[in-house]
Design an enzyme around this catalytic site. Sequence first.
Site: not given
Length: 472
Positions: A290, A341
């Site tokens: 991220h 993810d």
Amino acid sequence: MYRHNQPPGRLSTLPGGERGRIMHSLWFRTALLPDGWASGVRVGIAGGRIAAVARDVAAGPDDEVAGAGVPGLCNLHSHAFQRGMAGLAETRGAPDDDFWTWREVMYRFVDRMTPEDAEAVAAQAYAEMLESGFTRVGEFHYLHHDPDGRPYADPAEMAARIAAAAQETGIGLTLLPVFYAHGGFGPAAPHRGQRRFLSGLDGFGALMAGSRRAVAGLEEAVVGLAPHSLRAATLPEIAALLPLAEGGPVHIHAAEQVREVEECVAALGARPVELLLDHAPVDARWCLIHATHMSADETRRLAASGAVAGLCPMTEANLGDGVFPLPAYAAAGGRYGVGTDSNVLVAAADELRLLEYAQRLTGRRRNVVTGEAPSVGRTLVSACLAGGAQALGVPAGLAPGHPADIVALDADHPSLCAREGDALLDGWIFAARAGAVDGVWRAGRKVVAQGRHRAGPRIAARYRAALGRLLA
């Protein structure tokens, strides 16, 4: 290494006469090689690896013929078990729904999951990844213990289920066992919903050893290490854990949400990425997942470190996390790749498209992510191929000696027909729906044909049965 500018028809091969050991060959009308697009490409495969590459040749009688060949992509960040809860958190709860309210839904879902369920859900996720053009996954694996938080008799029981799903589907696996000890900065006491994830330093060594045994039978498996985040692992704990990586990749969540950054500053006096760069040996082995909310200085320093930024555009959009500062990071030479993810939607092209579209929406201009090539699609594929492979500890590209991880795009697809070169990638990423990926070879074995995983029906049946139990 692949030799550039070879005469037409000449083979680039492995040293030591590997050409004579070729077991089978694929022929592509056109293919993306390390030095660019080529026509009439024959790829010889032996022992799961590319043994030879020839360009400007006609298809031979024994070649398997395909359309446009591109390297398989790396999915650098996956929580496979979350594929089973995709769509379950799309009902409004609190007026300020965000990552933290989504996390409560995840805790409730995971409470009932058995090892058999975890394997079935992971196999479904991995089959979908292969169908979309991913040939390797980085499994950020933190579902370790039984529903009461007790270790299984084999502490790596759940890692073995991930390995079994990878074996069944054929996807390449980089397993990243997660160290998770705390419930927040401070460190704070763990939340009850985190009990299946928790480890101490002593127990984690046994978990790492068991994880290596679990993947020992897989072809070209890689094992790395994943301190979950600075919320769940302290800097001294991370320092103590690093030798367990044994030189493999090191992945960590960082700066995904604004609240996370604010809490980190309040508890530790600095921002998460800043702390890691100041106090951990962040280098090319590292992947910061991220890294959405960075200062300008953090952005420059992360780019200079050689680490990879692991971007997950679909999940970041689904959770309302924010948008990564890609133009500034890329301009500073930063490396990046993409992951699925939470697996809310498993699709390689969709992740690449959203990566660019998010930049267009925030910058209010088009064609933001471009490098030396004018094609946005080529820029995205090249950057994410290199960054993803680095993050997962494998080589990238269709070159002798590399794993035979290859995707065939359907050159007759409505969004790809009558196109050549980089326009094929632009059509795949920005214009195609389903069906653009025709075939996928992983370690030289064809696992996807006519867009469908060869074991798809069996895998889907087990997945439906598992979800029937979990959601009953």
